[in-house]
Write an enzyme that holds these catalytic residues in place. Sequence first.
Site, PDB file in Angstrom:
ATOM      1  N   LYS A  77      17.635  74.229  43.543  1.00  0.00           N
ATOM      2  CA  LYS A  77      17.034  75.545  43.308  1.00  0.00           C
ATOM      3  C   LYS A  77      17.309  75.972  41.873  1.00  0.00           C
ATOM      4  O   LYS A  77      18.458  76.016  41.456  1.00  0.00           O
ATOM      5  CB  LYS A  77      17.661  76.546  44.292  1.00  0.00           C
ATOM      6  CG  LYS A  77      16.843  77.789  44.546  1.00  0.00           C
ATOM      7  CD  LYS A  77      17.516  78.618  45.637  1.00  0.00           C
ATOM      8  CE  LYS A  77      16.871  79.978  45.803  1.00  0.00           C
ATOM      9  NZ  LYS A  77      17.586  80.758  46.855  1.00  0.00           N
TER      10      LYS A  77
ATOM     11  N   ARG B 271      17.120  93.665  55.769  1.00  0.00           N
ATOM     12  CA  ARG B 271      16.409  94.816  55.224  1.00  0.00           C
ATOM     13  C   ARG B 271      15.023  94.975  55.804  1.00  0.00           C
ATOM     14  O   ARG B 271      14.500  96.060  55.931  1.00  0.00           O
ATOM     15  CB  ARG B 271      16.260  94.671  53.704  1.00  0.00           C
ATOM     16  CG  ARG B 271      17.554  94.792  52.946  1.00  0.00           C
ATOM     17  CD  ARG B 271      17.359  94.185  51.592  1.00  0.00           C
ATOM     18  NE  ARG B 271      16.707  92.887  51.763  1.00  0.00           N
ATOM     19  CZ  ARG B 271      16.135  92.190  50.805  1.00  0.00           C
ATOM     20  NH1 ARG B 271      16.122  92.663  49.591  1.00  0.00           N
ATOM     21  NH2 ARG B 271      15.581  91.018  51.050  1.00  0.00           N
TER      22      ARG B 271
ATOM     23  N   SER C  99      17.258  90.073  44.309  1.00  0.00           N
ATOM     24  CA  SER C  99      17.583  89.506  42.995  1.00  0.00           C
ATOM     25  C   SER C  99      16.324  89.184  42.204  1.00  0.00           C
ATOM     26  O   SER C  99      16.305  89.302  40.979  1.00  0.00           O
ATOM     27  CB  SER C  99      18.449  88.255  43.160  1.00  0.00           C
ATOM     28  OG  SER C  99      19.707  88.601  43.685  1.00  0.00           O
TER      29      SER C  99
ATOM     30  N   HIS D  78      24.053  93.584  47.585  1.00  0.00           N
ATOM     31  CA  HIS D  78      25.048  92.624  48.082  1.00  0.00           C
ATOM     32  C   HIS D  78      26.418  93.300  48.239  1.00  0.00           C
ATOM     33  O   HIS D  78      27.098  93.120  49.241  1.00  0.00           O
ATOM     34  CB  HIS D  78      25.224  91.459  47.098  1.00  0.00           C
ATOM     35  CG  HIS D  78      24.012  90.622  46.879  1.00  0.00           C
ATOM     36  ND1 HIS D  78      23.566  90.286  45.621  1.00  0.00           N
ATOM     37  CD2 HIS D  78      23.146  90.040  47.745  1.00  0.00           C
ATOM     38  CE1 HIS D  78      22.490  89.530  45.720  1.00  0.00           C
ATOM     39  NE2 HIS D  78      22.199  89.374  47.003  1.00  0.00           N
TER      40      HIS D  78
END
Lengths: 163, 163, 163, 163, 163, 163
Positions: free
Chosen positions: B42, B91, B129, B18
């Site tokens: 979440k 990515r 993460s 990040h």
Amino acid sequence: MERTAVYPGTFDPITNGHIDIIERAAQMFDWVIVALAVNSSKKTLFTQDERFALAEQSLAQFGNVRVMLCSGLIVEFARQQGAAAIVRGLRAVSDFEYELQMALMNRKMVQEINTIFLMPHERYTYLNSSIIRELARYGSPTIRDFVPAIVADALVQKMSNVE
Amino acid sequence: MERTAVYPGTFDPITNGHIDIIERAAQMFDWVIVALAVNSSKKTLFTQDERFALAEQSLAQFGNVRVMLCSGLIVEFARQQGAAAIVRGLRAVSDFEYELQMALMNRKMVQEINTIFLMPHERYTYLNSSIIRELARYGSPTIRDFVPAIVADALVQKMSNVE
Amino acid sequence: MERTAVYPGTFDPITNGHIDIIERAAQMFDWVIVALAVNSSKKTLFTQDERFALAEQSLAQFGNVRVMLCSGLIVEFARQQGAAAIVRGLRAVSDFEYELQMALMNRKMVQEINTIFLMPHERYTYLNSSIIRELARYGSPTIRDFVPAIVADALVQKMSNVE
Amino acid sequence: MERTAVYPGTFDPITNGHIDIIERAAQMFDWVIVALAVNSSKKTLFTQDERFALAEQSLAQFGNVRVMLCSGLIVEFARQQGAAAIVRGLRAVSDFEYELQMALMNRKMVQEINTIFLMPHERYTYLNSSIIRELARYGSPTIRDFVPAIVADALVQKMSNVE
Amino acid sequence: MERTAVYPGTFDPITNGHIDIIERAAQMFDWVIVALAVNSSKKTLFTQDERFALAEQSLAQFGNVRVMLCSGLIVEFARQQGAAAIVRGLRAVSDFEYELQMALMNRKMVQEINTIFLMPHERYTYLNSSIIRELARYGSPTIRDFVPAIVADALVQKMSNVE
Amino acid sequence: MERTAVYPGTFDPITNGHIDIIERAAQMFDWVIVALAVNSSKKTLFTQDERFALAEQSLAQFGNVRVMLCSGLIVEFARQQGAAAIVRGLRAVSDFEYELQMALMNRKMVQEINTIFLMPHERYTYLNSSIIRELARYGSPTIRDFVPAIVADALVQKMSNVE
């Protein structure tokens, strides 16, 4: 601080999809340089002078966009122009992989220049210069939805010469 | 003309991947707002306050980056902040499709805000993460290569509480 | 029981990415045969003899690796050599699909030979022989990060002859 | 030199697709350890003991394959077992990306262990444990084409208990 | 109401994969027109007359399938034939993107004609005309598993002439 | 010969993207059955009765479309209805892989029923029911561009109840 972005391509010919990306870049950067690749090994439909003229006329409306020839590595050209970023359009997964590879290699060569990716309007998802040339070859009037009028006229004339 | 970019995420916790993207954005924009999603549905490992504090401390080094909470739609938040762009990291191909979908939907809602995609350094290709949380769960020292020291410490402590 | 793997390619020229895969295969198999494709229809920058010599010199450090010419179907060659596996490098999704297709076809022809896929180091994600040739064409010193010194020298000399 | 490969998974339950990969690995390595993941957070249809027993009985035919429990990081387990490689099956592009990410992270943690990818027979392209569980739920006899008889029986019995 | 589908291609030569798709289309439509592309710019192994004859003989078994030449844009041809749909086979992700792009462009040109996608049997996942030509070049008997006998014979004869 | 197609889904709620696909299918088949999945394990925003009513009202305009409940395997349902095909929409690569897998499994179970894939209009590329529910949660008026008016009203009311 003024920031410049470079948008490279062959532009054989420039399409509304290219112009869509250039317009978005022109909103985010102070200057956008459209870098027209001088590549003697790749056979193009239009000559280098024709491609340059079509791009320049199609982009005359944007005050902060300029067309230039680029005969070497794009990332070197971007450095010489003091650019902060190279701009690329992304439409599909297959674009993505090639673009990612080029962007990583470019960053390896010149660390301070990032490649940024923008998406064209979804109406241009299915548009690329080779499909435009194909449509022009068969005389399809659909090309007028996808390229500026002067490019459409040039395509019609070019095709009538080719036959 | 000053330009602001918004970089949204859950940051549970913030990683070097990040930070790599934020640093690149901070070079291209005058201001970068890191928008920490407030999403009650979440389940996160760190609380909202912890995620905020870890992000803020990890980004203190950047003079033009600011962390803010965002409780609604990102694109609405970006409009309220007068942002020129939403920044996302890319990515992998699977990132790409979801990101493309969100970016098109966001543009549909607020036309003048573009999403721009940046690539993190290739050393962060395999970083996210959830992998970091997994490694922390097993006590792997490798996490120190992928998150700032304060985040690594927070992960170690959090995991010892969880057991 | 001794096991042999075959690693096929054009190697025009051999790069550090190839060598990275060969090194990994050489740790897992007793013998690795680098099968240099003899393909008269594909135009290469280096001649077959040059590609062979560059590969052989670049791999002299590995005691259990041998370079051989292969003029027919790879899977037939592998059978003749008594190989247990064909080794391929995987870097990207587009590699993956083509490789999968070839591997399935090869298995259809010779059932007992499997194709195994290995990943090169992530620093070689953006590396392939055609990018190396492109960089060499523009005289970029970056090639020395991606090919052995003898290959870099051969590229520089080849390019000066081409002009 | 003897070489061991580790094939990790949840095996809920083991399918013919898994067995196909294990058989291929058992031809290329001296020993294959099937590492059954002990993961308390993931809800499984079969208990850990049931999954272990079904795997062990389904693999009794292979003299050089052994089932073991693995409660930590796979790559750590592989190191403790002195493994030369972690084996993974690849069927689809979406597999590929996740697998690539895990393999790169694993290599970052333990450099000397490579992940190798094998393709199952194309008849198993559309097979995974969750589809098998779905078919079993509806009582489809098709499951007998995709799992060993003892697994099919266990599925039928499990489903009758669930109702 | 009778419905016609058009299945376009180069068919150089027709394979069992093509025939598999045509058979599926012939079950869903009243008529299927196999549109053999007349494309002077693409170099083919078989002449247009040979490709036409091989397709026609291979499809003689289907009462509602007809082979025709198509020299313009497929979608225009489909309109002239009063077709309800263009049929395409999908095997892989890379097929998918190109096909999607063409289908969107075709729909832009002729709104009332949809493209529908069908999957061939998984045994043809790894089959395409260029692999068949490659196998024939090396004299592999495997081609007889993938093309009708008359096509295999034609390939053998063609290759002996080429040498 | 009359032909029926089945279009399965959860429809939580039905969107303009679904309706676009149904309309295309209704042009190619004599009858289209919209099969609303009865799936007790998946948590939905709307109840089964609500989803059924919204679908039925949104599709009242099509004379040859009928909504039905389907509580078992789709392919079994399709066989019972005498369907010639199962229809699925394809928007993205990630859709594609899952769909391909399901289609192959379905064909394995019932050979005579093919899955056909259709593309929705490109304006629905970025549309799915979960994005619609997300927009509704934040009260975005954009939902009215993507669902029929009665569905938008139901969403607004449902969300006011949830709070």
